[in-house]
Scaffold this motif. Sequence first.
Motif, PDB file in Angstrom:
ATOM      1  N   GLN A  16      46.123  45.321   2.118  1.00  7.37           N
ATOM      2  CA  GLN A  16      45.824  45.471   0.688  1.00  7.37           C
ATOM      3  C   GLN A  16      44.314  45.467   0.480  1.00  7.37           C
ATOM      4  OE1 GLN A  16      48.372  45.684  -1.491  1.00  7.37           O
ATOM      5  NE2 GLN A  16      47.286  45.692  -3.455  1.00  7.37           N
ATOM      6  N   VAL A  17      43.841  46.358  -0.368  1.00  4.70           N
ATOM      7  CA  VAL A  17      42.424  46.403  -0.697  1.00  4.70           C
ATOM      8  C   VAL A  17      42.292  46.697  -2.176  1.00  4.70           C
ATOM      9  CG1 VAL A  17      42.209  48.861  -0.132  1.00  4.70           C
ATOM     10  CG2 VAL A  17      40.189  47.401  -0.078  1.00  4.70           C
ATOM     11  N   GLN A  18      41.340  46.066  -2.786  1.00  8.85           N
ATOM     12  CA  GLN A  18      41.032  46.334  -4.195  1.00  8.85           C
ATOM     13  C   GLN A  18      39.679  47.019  -4.278  1.00  8.85           C
ATOM     14  OE1 GLN A  18      41.465  42.414  -5.986  1.00  8.85           O
ATOM     15  NE2 GLN A  18      43.525  42.949  -6.668  1.00  8.85           N
ATOM     16  N   LEU A  19      39.609  48.022  -5.136  1.00 13.65           N
ATOM     17  CA  LEU A  19      38.402  48.831  -5.276  1.00 13.65           C
ATOM     18  C   LEU A  19      37.882  48.731  -6.699  1.00 13.65           C
ATOM     19  CD1 LEU A  19      39.758  52.014  -3.447  1.00 13.65           C
ATOM     20  CD2 LEU A  19      38.394  50.164  -2.468  1.00 13.65           C
ATOM     21  N   VAL A  20      36.576  48.572  -6.827  1.00 16.39           N
ATOM     22  CA  VAL A  20      35.952  48.483  -8.140  1.00 16.39           C
ATOM     23  C   VAL A  20      34.762  49.431  -8.174  1.00 16.39           C
ATOM     24  CG1 VAL A  20      34.826  47.026  -9.844  1.00 16.39           C
ATOM     25  CG2 VAL A  20      36.671  46.086  -8.421  1.00 16.39           C
ATOM     26  N   GLU A  21      34.848  50.434  -9.059  1.00 16.66           N
ATOM     27  CA  GLU A  21      33.750  51.385  -9.205  1.00 16.66           C
ATOM     28  C   GLU A  21      32.769  50.898 -10.261  1.00 16.66           C
ATOM     29  OE1 GLU A  21      37.539  54.052  -8.785  1.00 16.66           O
ATOM     30  OE2 GLU A  21      36.959  52.215  -9.815  1.00 16.66           O
ATOM     31  N   SER A  22      31.531  51.349 -10.122  1.00 15.76           N
ATOM     32  CA  SER A  22      30.498  51.076 -11.117  1.00 15.76           C
ATOM     33  C   SER A  22      29.437  52.164 -11.019  1.00 15.76           C
ATOM     34  CB  SER A  22      29.879  49.703 -10.896  1.00 15.76           C
ATOM     35  OG  SER A  22      29.261  49.643  -9.627  1.00 15.76           O
ATOM     36  N   GLY A  23      28.569  52.190 -12.035  1.00 16.11           N
ATOM     37  CA  GLY A  23      27.435  53.105 -11.993  1.00 16.11           C
ATOM     38  C   GLY A  23      27.555  54.328 -12.875  1.00 16.11           C
ATOM     39  N   GLY A  24      28.696  54.485 -13.532  1.00 13.10           N
ATOM     40  CA  GLY A  24      28.833  55.622 -14.424  1.00 13.10           C
ATOM     41  C   GLY A  24      27.978  55.465 -15.672  1.00 13.10           C
ATOM     42  N   GLY A  25      27.937  56.531 -16.463  1.00 10.63           N
ATOM     43  CA  GLY A  25      27.172  56.471 -17.703  1.00 10.63           C
ATOM     44  C   GLY A  25      26.928  57.854 -18.261  1.00 10.63           C
ATOM     45  N   LEU A  26      26.031  57.895 -19.232  1.00 15.11           N
ATOM     46  CA  LEU A  26      25.646  59.142 -19.896  1.00 15.11           C
ATOM     47  C   LEU A  26      24.304  59.588 -19.330  1.00 15.11           C
ATOM     48  CD1 LEU A  26      25.929  61.271 -22.168  1.00 15.11           C
ATOM     49  CD2 LEU A  26      24.807  59.622 -23.687  1.00 15.11           C
ATOM     50  N   VAL A  27      24.226  60.841 -18.948  1.00 15.11           N
ATOM     51  CA  VAL A  27      22.998  61.363 -18.368  1.00 15.11           C
ATOM     52  C   VAL A  27      22.783  62.784 -18.874  1.00 15.11           C
ATOM     53  CG1 VAL A  27      24.165  62.210 -16.280  1.00 15.11           C
ATOM     54  CG2 VAL A  27      21.721  61.632 -16.192  1.00 15.11           C
ATOM     55  N   GLU A  28      21.530  63.167 -18.973  1.00 15.38           N
ATOM     56  CA  GLU A  28      21.202  64.537 -19.365  1.00 15.38           C
ATOM     57  C   GLU A  28      21.468  65.490 -18.194  1.00 15.38           C
ATOM     58  OE1 GLU A  28      20.326  63.798 -23.209  1.00 15.38           O
ATOM     59  OE2 GLU A  28      20.051  65.773 -22.304  1.00 15.38           O
ATOM     60  N   GLY A  29      21.760  66.726 -18.524  1.00 11.86           N
ATOM     61  CA  GLY A  29      21.922  67.731 -17.494  1.00 11.86           C
ATOM     62  C   GLY A  29      20.696  67.797 -16.597  1.00 11.86           C
ATOM     63  N   GLY A  30      20.924  67.921 -15.289  1.00  9.93           N
ATOM     64  CA  GLY A  30      19.826  67.909 -14.336  1.00  9.93           C
ATOM     65  C   GLY A  30      19.462  66.533 -13.828  1.00  9.93           C
ATOM     66  N   GLY A  31      20.042  65.521 -14.449  1.00  9.08           N
ATOM     67  CA  GLY A  31      19.747  64.149 -14.055  1.00  9.08           C
ATOM     68  C   GLY A  31      20.546  63.683 -12.864  1.00  9.08           C
ATOM     69  N   SER A  32      20.402  62.404 -12.542  1.00 12.88           N
ATOM     70  CA  SER A  32      21.038  61.821 -11.367  1.00 12.88           C
ATOM     71  C   SER A  32      21.720  60.512 -11.714  1.00 12.88           C
ATOM     72  CB  SER A  32      20.002  61.568 -10.269  1.00 12.88           C
ATOM     73  OG  SER A  32      19.371  62.765  -9.857  1.00 12.88           O
ATOM     74  N   LEU A  33      22.761  60.219 -10.984  1.00 14.76           N
ATOM     75  CA  LEU A  33      23.449  58.935 -11.039  1.00 14.76           C
ATOM     76  C   LEU A  33      23.924  58.593  -9.639  1.00 14.76           C
ATOM     77  CD1 LEU A  33      25.835  59.105 -14.174  1.00 14.76           C
ATOM     78  CD2 LEU A  33      23.867  57.593 -13.891  1.00 14.76           C
ATOM     79  N   THR A  34      24.041  57.301  -9.389  1.00 17.46           N
ATOM     80  CA  THR A  34      24.666  56.848  -8.146  1.00 17.46           C
ATOM     81  C   THR A  34      25.839  55.938  -8.495  1.00 17.46           C
ATOM     82  OG1 THR A  34      22.622  56.972  -6.859  1.00 17.46           O
ATOM     83  CG2 THR A  34      24.381  55.586  -6.002  1.00 17.46           C
ATOM     84  N   LEU A  35      27.012  56.342  -8.054  1.00 19.43           N
ATOM     85  CA  LEU A  35      28.206  55.537  -8.239  1.00 19.43           C
ATOM     86  C   LEU A  35      28.404  54.637  -7.030  1.00 19.43           C
ATOM     87  CD1 LEU A  35      30.693  58.235  -9.613  1.00 19.43           C
ATOM     88  CD2 LEU A  35      28.994  56.866 -10.838  1.00 19.43           C
ATOM     89  N   SER A  36      28.920  53.450  -7.291  1.00 21.22           N
ATOM     90  CA  SER A  36      29.238  52.512  -6.225  1.00 21.22           C
ATOM     91  C   SER A  36      30.710  52.149  -6.306  1.00 21.22           C
ATOM     92  CB  SER A  36      28.400  51.237  -6.365  1.00 21.22           C
ATOM     93  OG  SER A  36      27.023  51.521  -6.291  1.00 21.22           O
ATOM     94  N   CYS A  37      31.270  51.855  -5.155  1.00 21.33           N
ATOM     95  CA  CYS A  37      32.649  51.396  -5.081  1.00 21.33           C
ATOM     96  C   CYS A  37      32.677  50.231  -4.107  1.00 21.33           C
ATOM     97  CB  CYS A  37      33.562  52.512  -4.610  1.00 21.33           C
ATOM     98  SG  CYS A  37      35.279  52.031  -4.336  1.00 21.33           S
ATOM     99  N   ALA A  38      32.999  49.054  -4.631  1.00 20.65           N
ATOM    100  CA  ALA A  38      33.056  47.850  -3.813  1.00 20.65           C
ATOM    101  C   ALA A  38      34.504  47.535  -3.476  1.00 20.65           C
ATOM    102  CB  ALA A  38      32.420  46.686  -4.564  1.00 20.65           C
TER     103      ALA A  38
END
Length: 127
Positions: A1-23
């Motif tokens: 069994q493993v539990q996964l939790v994502e984070s790092g989403g949000g609102l960004v302008e086109g051309g921008g960057s985000l990094t999502l994490s999953c613990a």
Amino acid sequence: QVQLVESGGGLVEGGGSLTLSCAASGRTFSTYSMGWFRQAPGKEREFVAAISRRAVRTYYADSVKGRFMILRDNAKNSVYLQMNDLKPEDTAVYYCGADSTSPSSSISTSPTSYNYWGQGTQVTVAS
């Protein structure tokens, strides 16, 4: 069994960057290949990127190739999705999944191969 939790989403302008994490919880993270999928309203969940257990292999959807990068750190039980040059069509809920069923050296683009999922994180790209 493993539990996964994502984070790092949000609102960004086109051309921008985000990094999502999953613990991930548990001690067996390195025995799972990991994938990122996304689902936009009214659409099916679609494959984005995947990485094998020891990070030897990665695979990307054509729509994100050259813009996104999947990484994992087995010591931190985490997988990441670096997203650059974001486009409005990247807007979706992003999910990470853990696959314990595929052979150790392989990675799957099918959501049915992934037996554990996180709750998702919203990414919205403004035009």
